[in-house]
Scaffold this motif. Sequence first.
Motif, PDB file in Angstrom:
ATOM      1  N   PHE A 156      19.102 -11.838  64.689  1.00 39.18           N
ATOM      2  CA  PHE A 156      19.594 -11.145  63.481  1.00 39.18           C
ATOM      3  C   PHE A 156      21.258 -11.536  63.152  1.00 39.18           C
ATOM      4  O   PHE A 156      21.584 -11.796  62.035  1.00 39.18           O
ATOM      5  N   ALA A 157      21.763 -11.519  64.302  1.00 35.00           N
ATOM      6  CA  ALA A 157      23.299 -11.469  64.085  1.00 35.00           C
ATOM      7  C   ALA A 157      23.543 -13.130  63.929  1.00 35.00           C
ATOM      8  O   ALA A 157      24.547 -13.519  63.094  1.00 35.00           O
ATOM      9  N   ARG A 158      22.753 -14.093  64.339  1.00 35.30           N
ATOM     10  CA  ARG A 158      23.240 -15.456  64.214  1.00 35.30           C
ATOM     11  C   ARG A 158      22.471 -16.251  62.983  1.00 35.30           C
ATOM     12  O   ARG A 158      22.956 -17.186  62.457  1.00 35.30           O
ATOM     13  N   ALA A 159      21.377 -15.490  62.524  1.00 27.79           N
ATOM     14  CA  ALA A 159      20.576 -16.254  61.297  1.00 27.79           C
ATOM     15  C   ALA A 159      21.614 -16.440  60.159  1.00 27.79           C
ATOM     16  O   ALA A 159      22.244 -15.652  60.019  1.00 27.79           O
ATOM     17  N   LEU A 199      28.123 -15.900  54.386  1.00 27.03           N
ATOM     18  CA  LEU A 199      28.612 -14.634  53.683  1.00 27.03           C
ATOM     19  C   LEU A 199      27.550 -13.742  54.139  1.00 27.03           C
ATOM     20  O   LEU A 199      28.108 -12.218  54.415  1.00 27.03           O
ATOM     21  N   GLY A 200      26.065 -13.841  54.203  1.00 23.83           N
ATOM     22  CA  GLY A 200      25.040 -13.048  54.467  1.00 23.83           C
ATOM     23  C   GLY A 200      25.217 -12.696  56.136  1.00 23.83           C
ATOM     24  O   GLY A 200      24.919 -11.615  56.660  1.00 23.83           O
ATOM     25  N   ARG A 201      25.487 -13.653  56.715  1.00 27.06           N
ATOM     26  CA  ARG A 201      25.615 -13.419  58.123  1.00 27.06           C
ATOM     27  C   ARG A 201      26.527 -12.518  58.560  1.00 27.06           C
ATOM     28  O   ARG A 201      26.407 -11.740  59.302  1.00 27.06           O
ATOM     29  N   VAL A 202      27.787 -12.749  57.872  1.00 24.46           N
ATOM     30  CA  VAL A 202      28.971 -11.618  58.057  1.00 24.46           C
ATOM     31  C   VAL A 202      28.399 -10.385  58.094  1.00 24.46           C
ATOM     32  O   VAL A 202      28.868  -9.284  58.698  1.00 24.46           O
ATOM     33  N   GLN A 203      27.793 -10.206  56.879  1.00 24.31           N
ATOM     34  CA  GLN A 203      27.389  -8.697  56.414  1.00 24.31           C
ATOM     35  C   GLN A 203      26.361  -8.126  57.559  1.00 24.31           C
ATOM     36  O   GLN A 203      26.457  -7.303  57.867  1.00 24.31           O
ATOM     37  N   GLU A 215      36.700  -9.836  72.108  1.00 22.13           N
ATOM     38  CA  GLU A 215      35.947 -10.819  71.687  1.00 22.13           C
ATOM     39  C   GLU A 215      34.350 -10.468  72.432  1.00 22.13           C
ATOM     40  O   GLU A 215      34.405  -9.952  73.496  1.00 22.13           O
ATOM     41  N   ILE A 216      33.637 -10.468  71.360  1.00 22.04           N
ATOM     42  CA  ILE A 216      32.228 -10.540  71.551  1.00 22.04           C
ATOM     43  C   ILE A 216      31.369 -11.492  71.927  1.00 22.04           C
ATOM     44  O   ILE A 216      31.268 -12.343  71.015  1.00 22.04           O
ATOM     45  N   GLY A 217      30.926 -11.883  73.070  1.00 18.09           N
ATOM     46  CA  GLY A 217      30.073 -12.970  73.280  1.00 18.09           C
ATOM     47  C   GLY A 217      28.733 -12.637  73.187  1.00 18.09           C
ATOM     48  O   GLY A 217      28.204 -11.640  73.407  1.00 18.09           O
ATOM     49  N   PHE A 218      28.174 -13.717  72.299  1.00 15.36           N
ATOM     50  CA  PHE A 218      26.509 -13.617  72.221  1.00 15.36           C
ATOM     51  C   PHE A 218      25.863 -13.465  73.691  1.00 15.36           C
ATOM     52  O   PHE A 218      24.831 -12.694  73.896  1.00 15.36           O
ATOM     53  N   GLY A 219      26.126 -14.260  74.849  1.00 14.42           N
ATOM     54  CA  GLY A 219      25.457 -14.066  75.860  1.00 14.42           C
ATOM     55  C   GLY A 219      25.392 -12.630  76.315  1.00 14.42           C
ATOM     56  O   GLY A 219      23.966 -12.301  76.617  1.00 14.42           O
ATOM     57  N   GLY A 220      26.345 -11.937  76.541  1.00 12.29           N
ATOM     58  CA  GLY A 220      25.997 -10.597  77.182  1.00 12.29           C
ATOM     59  C   GLY A 220      25.606  -9.629  75.963  1.00 12.29           C
ATOM     60  O   GLY A 220      25.436  -8.638  76.284  1.00 12.29           O
ATOM     61  N   PHE A 221      25.780 -10.043  74.784  1.00 13.48           N
ATOM     62  CA  PHE A 221      25.545  -9.286  73.548  1.00 13.48           C
ATOM     63  C   PHE A 221      24.047  -8.612  73.606  1.00 13.48           C
ATOM     64  O   PHE A 221      23.678  -7.357  73.343  1.00 13.48           O
ATOM     65  N   ALA A 222      23.177  -9.403  73.914  1.00 18.57           N
ATOM     66  CA  ALA A 222      21.620  -9.009  73.942  1.00 18.57           C
ATOM     67  C   ALA A 222      21.438  -8.041  75.076  1.00 18.57           C
ATOM     68  O   ALA A 222      20.727  -7.085  75.138  1.00 18.57           O
ATOM     69  N   ALA A 223      22.158  -8.392  76.251  1.00 16.52           N
ATOM     70  CA  ALA A 223      22.240  -7.317  77.452  1.00 16.52           C
ATOM     71  C   ALA A 223      22.715  -5.808  76.741  1.00 16.52           C
ATOM     72  O   ALA A 223      21.975  -4.942  77.377  1.00 16.52           O
ATOM     73  N   VAL A 224      23.738  -5.832  76.033  1.00 12.74           N
ATOM     74  CA  VAL A 224      24.126  -4.662  75.733  1.00 12.74           C
ATOM     75  C   VAL A 224      23.033  -3.964  74.760  1.00 12.74           C
ATOM     76  O   VAL A 224      23.014  -2.816  75.136  1.00 12.74           O
ATOM     77  N   VAL A 225      22.622  -4.793  73.915  1.00 10.35           N
ATOM     78  CA  VAL A 225      21.486  -4.126  73.250  1.00 10.35           C
ATOM     79  C   VAL A 225      20.354  -3.577  73.822  1.00 10.35           C
ATOM     80  O   VAL A 225      19.921  -2.258  73.789  1.00 10.35           O
ATOM     81  N   ASP A 226      19.980  -4.369  74.832  1.00 13.55           N
ATOM     82  CA  ASP A 226      18.996  -3.986  75.644  1.00 13.55           C
ATOM     83  C   ASP A 226      19.403  -2.768  76.587  1.00 13.55           C
ATOM     84  O   ASP A 226      18.396  -1.788  76.895  1.00 13.55           O
TER      85      ASP A 226
END
Length: 178
Positions: free
Chosen positions: A99-102, A111-115, A51-62
């Motif tokens: 970008f992931a949430r838009a 459909l575009g968001r999933v891609q 499960e990929i949580g949005f909260g920590g997602f940004a921290a991983v990218v950074d």
Amino acid sequence: NAQLSILRDTVVDIPGHDPGRINAAYAFGGAPLLVETLENATGVAIDDYVEIGFGGFAAVVDALGGVEMCLDEAIQDDKAHIDLPEGCQTLDGVNALGFARARDFDPEADLGRVQRQRELIGSIAGTAMSPATLLNPVALTRTMLAGGDALTVDEQTGPIDLVRFGLAMRRVTSGEGD
């Protein structure tokens, strides 16, 4: 390796409940009920989940120093708080999350968001599994610590499984899988 995306508004039979949207299965019974619902709906056995949580997602990218994304056109989405130019660029955690949430700017909506999410996860996996990250103790530690807040796994999933997951995501999103 295969990747399957199921849109959040897909109506399915939820064991022990009335039929409803797929995201309701998670709300009713967490990951175990969601896995059972998905297995029943698709006929595909699910051995493990991440499960990929949005909260920590940004921290991983950074922690990775950002991820490279190439946009065919500029993206502006006020609800996702992004205004990204056309072309290749390095997204920081906040912009990657947007970008992931838009979806409001996109005529294909979910459909575009999933891609876009698939492309982004592939870029994250590629960066995380690159020699620049894996062979750099500081980068690896920073990424692993950030990943602890972003990822939730089932009890059977171990560190080797997570490495396999990262490699599989990189292969699938680069066109080497289904």
